[in-house]
Design an enzyme around this catalytic site. Structure first.
Site, PDB file in Angstrom:
ATOM      1  N   MET A  94      -3.171   3.014  -4.144  1.00  0.00           N
ATOM      2  CA  MET A  94      -3.187   1.709  -3.500  1.00  0.00           C
ATOM      3  C   MET A  94      -4.242   0.762  -4.060  1.00  0.00           C
ATOM      4  O   MET A  94      -4.866   0.024  -3.312  1.00  0.00           O
ATOM      5  CB  MET A  94      -3.408   1.888  -1.989  1.00  0.00           C
ATOM      6  N   ARG A  95      -4.438   0.783  -5.347  1.00  0.00           N
ATOM      7  CA  ARG A  95      -5.384  -0.152  -5.961  1.00  0.00           C
ATOM      8  C   ARG A  95      -4.702  -0.834  -7.136  1.00  0.00           C
ATOM      9  O   ARG A  95      -4.025  -0.185  -7.935  1.00  0.00           O
ATOM     10  CB  ARG A  95      -6.599   0.605  -6.523  1.00  0.00           C
ATOM     11  N   LEU A  97      -4.782  -2.261 -10.706  1.00  0.00           N
ATOM     12  CA  LEU A  97      -5.618  -1.892 -11.855  1.00  0.00           C
ATOM     13  C   LEU A  97      -5.811  -3.082 -12.793  1.00  0.00           C
ATOM     14  O   LEU A  97      -4.879  -3.832 -13.057  1.00  0.00           O
ATOM     15  CB  LEU A  97      -4.962  -0.715 -12.590  1.00  0.00           C
ATOM     16  N   ASN A 111       4.502   3.780 -12.549  1.00  0.00           N
ATOM     17  CA  ASN A 111       4.388   3.638 -11.095  1.00  0.00           C
ATOM     18  C   ASN A 111       5.773   3.738 -10.476  1.00  0.00           C
ATOM     19  O   ASN A 111       6.771   3.431 -11.136  1.00  0.00           O
ATOM     20  CB  ASN A 111       3.772   2.278 -10.745  1.00  0.00           C
ATOM     21  N   HIS A 113       7.968   2.374  -7.117  1.00  0.00           N
ATOM     22  CA  HIS A 113       7.951   1.331  -6.089  1.00  0.00           C
ATOM     23  C   HIS A 113       9.231   1.486  -5.274  1.00  0.00           C
ATOM     24  O   HIS A 113      10.294   1.701  -5.839  1.00  0.00           O
ATOM     25  CB  HIS A 113       7.902  -0.032  -6.809  1.00  0.00           C
ATOM     26  N   ASP A 149       3.058  -4.889  -9.701  1.00  0.00           N
ATOM     27  CA  ASP A 149       4.454  -4.443  -9.853  1.00  0.00           C
ATOM     28  C   ASP A 149       5.256  -5.352 -10.786  1.00  0.00           C
ATOM     29  O   ASP A 149       6.410  -5.703 -10.493  1.00  0.00           O
ATOM     30  CB  ASP A 149       5.136  -4.340  -8.468  1.00  0.00           C
ATOM     31  N   GLU A 178      13.215   9.186  -4.199  1.00  0.00           N
ATOM     32  CA  GLU A 178      11.984   9.097  -5.015  1.00  0.00           C
ATOM     33  C   GLU A 178      11.606  10.462  -5.580  1.00  0.00           C
ATOM     34  O   GLU A 178      11.231  10.582  -6.744  1.00  0.00           O
ATOM     35  CB  GLU A 178      10.809   8.586  -4.165  1.00  0.00           C
TER      36      GLU A 178
END
Ligand code: GRF
Length: 194
Positions: A94-95, A97, A111, A113, A149, A178
């Site tokens: 949850m950061r 970058l 990642n 999503h 994203d 997922e």
């Protein structure tokens, strides 16, 4: 297989169900014989995913967030580098970058999503899909750049949300996809590198 396996460094901030699924896939699924989870890192010391990884015998590290972004990311790199990963896998990390980290691992960060990143970015993709009553969501695996994203899409998987009566049901249907799809896309990314 005599070849050395590709190494994954998984970054997470919480539950870690995707990390657990990836770990399982390295053992007897999409990634068996191809990759291993070399390290799990979290910015949250109490992330459940850390416990799960440690219980499975995977090395873990904690790099707390409370400091300026560049210093945090330099320490993150220092924690990861000894493991020489081929791919950095964000799984509920949850950061956002910055160029410090993204530049270091350029084209080597993935990642997942819970929505189509062209329609929704940032937190709570399932909440967004549920609130709008969408009939489907597109789970998106993408390469990570400096934006939220915004990186190039590696692949998308459709989740049927018709008749989902609650956010919990939306989430449950999505996570089921997922947990399979991320490892398939990690495989694709690793094979594309060769
Ligand atoms: C997943 O829904 C993922 O798509 C999003 O964050 C959630 C992480 O869940 N980026 P978990 O920690 O892997 O269970």
């Amino acid at each position: 297989m005599t070849e050395t396996k590709k190494k994954l460094a998984v970054l997470l901030s919480g539950r870690g169900s995707n990390m657990a699924a990836i770990l399982q896939h390295t053992r007897d699924g999409e990634l068996a014989g191809l990759a291993e989870v070399a390290l799990v890192v979290s910015n949250c010391p109490d992330a459940k995913g850390l416990e799960t990884a440690a219980a499975a015998g995977v090395p873990t590290a904690v790099v707390p967030t409370r400091r300026p972004r560049a210093a945090f990311e330099r320490e993150l790199i220092a924690a990861i580098e000894p493991y020489s990963p081929d791919l950095i896998v964000l799984a509920g990390f949850m950061r956002l970058l910055s160029p410090v980290f993204v530049g270091h691992y350029r084209h080597r960060i993935l990642n997942i999503h819970p929505a189509d990143t062209r329609s929704h970015q940032g937190l709570d993709g399932y909440g967004w899909a549920f609130a709008q009553g969408l009939s489907e969501t597109l789970i998106t695996v993408h390469r990570v750049d400096e934006g939220l994203d915004t990186g190039p899409i590696v692949g998308q998987a459709r989740v049927d949300l018709r008749g989902a009566a609650s956010l919990a049901e939306v989430e449950q249907r999505g996570l089921r996809v997922e947990h399979q799809f991320y490892s398939a896309m990690i495989r694709r990314a690793l094979l594309a590198e060769d």
